[in-house]
Design a protein around this motif. Structure first.
Motif, PDB file in Angstrom:
ATOM      1  N   ILE A   1       4.716  -2.175  -8.124  1.00  0.00           N
ATOM      2  CA  ILE A   1       5.252  -1.152  -9.030  1.00  0.00           C
ATOM      3  C   ILE A   1       4.777  -1.397 -10.462  1.00  0.00           C
ATOM      4  O   ILE A   1       4.417  -0.457 -11.184  1.00  0.00           O
ATOM      5  CB  ILE A   1       6.793  -1.139  -8.976  1.00  0.00           C
ATOM      6  CG1 ILE A   1       7.269  -0.648  -7.613  1.00  0.00           C
ATOM      7  CG2 ILE A   1       7.374  -0.269 -10.091  1.00  0.00           C
ATOM      8  CD1 ILE A   1       8.761  -0.796  -7.396  1.00  0.00           C
ATOM      9  N   CYS A   2       4.753  -2.664 -10.869  1.00  0.00           N
ATOM     10  CA  CYS A   2       4.425  -2.997 -12.262  1.00  0.00           C
ATOM     11  C   CYS A   2       2.940  -2.790 -12.588  1.00  0.00           C
ATOM     12  O   CYS A   2       2.595  -2.427 -13.714  1.00  0.00           O
ATOM     13  CB  CYS A   2       4.819  -4.434 -12.566  1.00  0.00           C
ATOM     14  SG  CYS A   2       6.599  -4.720 -12.554  1.00  0.00           S
TER      15      CYS A   2
ATOM     16  N   VAL B   1      -4.051   0.077 -13.119  1.00  0.00           N
ATOM     17  CA  VAL B   1      -5.322  -0.431 -12.603  1.00  0.00           C
ATOM     18  C   VAL B   1      -5.673   0.337 -11.325  1.00  0.00           C
ATOM     19  O   VAL B   1      -4.789   0.921 -10.693  1.00  0.00           O
ATOM     20  CB  VAL B   1      -5.243  -1.949 -12.299  1.00  0.00           C
ATOM     21  CG1 VAL B   1      -5.012  -2.746 -13.551  1.00  0.00           C
ATOM     22  CG2 VAL B   1      -4.148  -2.244 -11.277  1.00  0.00           C
ATOM     23  N   PRO B   2      -6.957   0.350 -10.938  1.00  0.00           N
ATOM     24  CA  PRO B   2      -7.350   1.027  -9.696  1.00  0.00           C
ATOM     25  C   PRO B   2      -6.576   0.480  -8.495  1.00  0.00           C
ATOM     26  O   PRO B   2      -6.189  -0.686  -8.471  1.00  0.00           O
ATOM     27  CB  PRO B   2      -8.846   0.713  -9.596  1.00  0.00           C
ATOM     28  CG  PRO B   2      -9.271   0.466 -11.006  1.00  0.00           C
ATOM     29  CD  PRO B   2      -8.112  -0.184 -11.674  1.00  0.00           C
ATOM     30  N   PHE B   3      -6.404   1.341  -7.478  1.00  0.00           N
ATOM     31  CA  PHE B   3      -5.550   1.001  -6.335  1.00  0.00           C
ATOM     32  C   PHE B   3      -5.995  -0.288  -5.650  1.00  0.00           C
ATOM     33  O   PHE B   3      -5.163  -1.139  -5.320  1.00  0.00           O
ATOM     34  CB  PHE B   3      -5.540   2.145  -5.324  1.00  0.00           C
ATOM     35  CG  PHE B   3      -4.621   1.908  -4.159  1.00  0.00           C
ATOM     36  CD1 PHE B   3      -3.255   2.092  -4.287  1.00  0.00           C
ATOM     37  CD2 PHE B   3      -5.124   1.468  -2.938  1.00  0.00           C
ATOM     38  CE1 PHE B   3      -2.395   1.860  -3.216  1.00  0.00           C
ATOM     39  CE2 PHE B   3      -4.279   1.235  -1.866  1.00  0.00           C
ATOM     40  CZ  PHE B   3      -2.912   1.436  -2.008  1.00  0.00           C
TER      41      PHE B   3
ATOM     42  N   ILE C   1      -3.728  -3.783  -5.341  1.00  0.00           N
ATOM     43  CA  ILE C   1      -3.349  -4.539  -4.146  1.00  0.00           C
ATOM     44  C   ILE C   1      -3.701  -6.011  -4.325  1.00  0.00           C
ATOM     45  O   ILE C   1      -2.902  -6.917  -4.003  1.00  0.00           O
ATOM     46  CB  ILE C   1      -4.058  -3.976  -2.900  1.00  0.00           C
ATOM     47  CG1 ILE C   1      -3.585  -2.545  -2.605  1.00  0.00           C
ATOM     48  CG2 ILE C   1      -3.811  -4.881  -1.686  1.00  0.00           C
ATOM     49  CD1 ILE C   1      -2.149  -2.437  -2.185  1.00  0.00           C
ATOM     50  N   HIS C   2      -4.891  -6.259  -4.843  1.00  0.00           N
ATOM     51  CA  HIS C   2      -5.353  -7.640  -5.051  1.00  0.00           C
ATOM     52  C   HIS C   2      -4.427  -8.388  -6.015  1.00  0.00           C
ATOM     53  O   HIS C   2      -4.014  -9.526  -5.748  1.00  0.00           O
ATOM     54  CB  HIS C   2      -6.781  -7.602  -5.600  1.00  0.00           C
ATOM     55  CG  HIS C   2      -7.373  -8.954  -5.853  1.00  0.00           C
ATOM     56  ND1 HIS C   2      -7.728  -9.821  -4.841  1.00  0.00           N
ATOM     57  CD2 HIS C   2      -7.662  -9.599  -7.013  1.00  0.00           C
ATOM     58  CE1 HIS C   2      -8.214 -10.934  -5.365  1.00  0.00           C
ATOM     59  NE2 HIS C   2      -8.184 -10.826  -6.678  1.00  0.00           N
ATOM     60  N   LEU C   3      -4.086  -7.746  -7.132  1.00  0.00           N
ATOM     61  CA  LEU C   3      -3.218  -8.383  -8.124  1.00  0.00           C
ATOM     62  C   LEU C   3      -1.802  -8.592  -7.579  1.00  0.00           C
ATOM     63  O   LEU C   3      -1.138  -9.566  -7.927  1.00  0.00           O
ATOM     64  CB  LEU C   3      -3.166  -7.519  -9.386  1.00  0.00           C
ATOM     65  CG  LEU C   3      -4.468  -7.425 -10.190  1.00  0.00           C
ATOM     66  CD1 LEU C   3      -4.354  -6.368 -11.284  1.00  0.00           C
ATOM     67  CD2 LEU C   3      -4.821  -8.773 -10.800  1.00  0.00           C
ATOM     68  N   THR C   4      -1.364  -7.689  -6.729  1.00  0.00           N
ATOM     69  CA  THR C   4      -0.033  -7.822  -6.121  1.00  0.00           C
ATOM     70  C   THR C   4       0.039  -9.043  -5.222  1.00  0.00           C
ATOM     71  O   THR C   4       0.986  -9.839  -5.285  1.00  0.00           O
ATOM     72  CB  THR C   4       0.320  -6.563  -5.314  1.00  0.00           C
ATOM     73  OG1 THR C   4       0.378  -5.437  -6.191  1.00  0.00           O
ATOM     74  CG2 THR C   4       1.659  -6.723  -4.617  1.00  0.00           C
ATOM     75  N   LEU C   5      -0.980  -9.215  -4.381  1.00  0.00           N
ATOM     76  CA  LEU C   5      -0.960 -10.301  -3.396  1.00  0.00           C
ATOM     77  C   LEU C   5      -1.227 -11.668  -4.015  1.00  0.00           C
ATOM     78  O   LEU C   5      -0.848 -12.687  -3.438  1.00  0.00           O
ATOM     79  CB  LEU C   5      -1.985 -10.026  -2.301  1.00  0.00           C
ATOM     80  CG  LEU C   5      -1.692  -8.820  -1.403  1.00  0.00           C
ATOM     81  CD1 LEU C   5      -2.808  -8.610  -0.407  1.00  0.00           C
ATOM     82  CD2 LEU C   5      -0.359  -9.000  -0.679  1.00  0.00           C
TER      83      LEU C   5
END
Length: 333
Positions: free
Chosen positions: A274-275, A279-281, A285-289
């Motif tokens: 959410i935060c 950034v691109p999708f 995902i990469h930053l989330t994981l």
């Protein structure tokens, strides 16, 4: 077994694990579980000293940033960090409340679990610094929070923070003269000694040691200390690994704790997704994981776990940390 032998065994294990290139963090916590299952314990004063030293070192690393080098990326990640800390406080704090814990301990641990490990990625590097500073300051603020009903009460609440600020500035002014012309190895030692000394000096003066170290890091980071000079030489890494073992020593996770910790971690992943809205999708995902929890949150939890009100929440936090490490493609600590 004699407490001295317990401490010796744990310290030797920490030194041995600190030589691992990858996975030291994860294995150290599991080693703590194993020691706990064998009835090995350490006195509270050992936890206090190790936790304080470890927190001083990681805080100094996180706070040492040059304001002139804060670019657009840093400004964007500051909003991400603030969003992450706020949502972790609300959502994870609410989850702990559902589990039956009081609001203040629940929110405190929720805030602590927002901290992520530093990576070479610019986005994550800035995010980890900002979340570390925000979370640790807020967690200690919540831990020292009390109702004030008079001017004297306000003074007593504010004074420790002002003492911490003054101590950090005082030590930083002295440190500039010492490290300005030192070589790289001497600087590592000097920075570590300054951070540890500042923390304990502020605490001895009834100040907030955490705030003192942050002040020291910000001051030196804008004068003589490079952001790239990490305190990751062997003796300091061994201290951080020792903190991981001590955190594991506080826990023997049940299946219920394992399941709850996994659910809390999934909520944290949702918060991070959410935060990271700007950034691109694919990168989102990469930053989330890659939101693994590192030495900052371990050191903080070792100290917070000494509070009777917070101790019952530590098992869930430790399992949460272990799950966060599983999202890493490559362990860096």
């Amino acid at each position: 077994m004699d407490p001295a032998w317990n401490i010796a065994i744990i310290v030797l294990a920490a030194i041995a694990l600190s030589f691992l290139k990858h996975g030291a963090f994860f294995i150290a916590i599991l080693a703590g579980f194993a020691f706990f299952s064998q009835g090995i314990t350490v006195p509270d004063n050992v936890r206090l000293v190790v936790g304080s030293v470890a927190l001083a070192l990681v805080l100094f690393d996180s706070s040492r940033m040059r304001f002139a080098h804060l670019d657009t990326t840093a400004h964007k990640t500051l909003s991400v960090a603030a969003c992450s800390v706020g949502l972790h406080a609300i959502i994870l704090g609410g989850a702990f409340r559902v589990l039956g814990f009081d609001w203040l301990p629940a929110v405190t641990v929720g805030v602590a679990l927002a901290i992520v490990q530093q990576f070479s990625n610019d986005w994550l590097s800035h995010e980890s610094r900002f979340t570390s500073l925000l979370s640790i300051v807020i967690a200690f603020l919540l831990a020292t929070l009390r109702v004030v009903d008079s001017f004297v009460g306000v003074v007593n609440l504010v004074a420790p923070w002002l003492i911490g600020l003054g101590t950090g500035v005082f030590v930083a002014i002295l440190a500039v003269r010492v490290v300005k012309h030192a070589n790289i190895h001497q600087r590592y030692v000097a920075f570590a000694i300054c951070a540890i000394f500042t923390y304990f000096l502020a605490s001895a003066l009834q100040g907030i040691g955490v705030f003192a170290v942050i002040t020291l890091g910000l001051f030196l980071g804008n004068t003589v200390a490079s952001e790239r000079e990490k305190l990751d030489v062997q003796p300091f890494k061994a201290i951080l690994v020792l903190a991981c073992i001590l955190l594991g020593l506080m826990v023997w996770p049940s299946w219920q704790v394992l399941l709850t910790g996994a659910i809390l971690f999934m909520l944290s992943l949702l918060i991070r997704f959410i935060c990271w809205t700007r950034v691109p999708f694919k990168e989102r995902i990469h930053l989330t994981l890659l939101g693994a929890r590192g030495a900052d949150v371990v050191a903080l939890l070792v100290l917070l776990g000494m509070s009777a009100a917070l101790t019952p929440l530590i098992p869930y936090a430790v399992v949460f940390i272990l799950f966060s490490r599983l999202t890493m493609l490559k362990e860096t600590f």
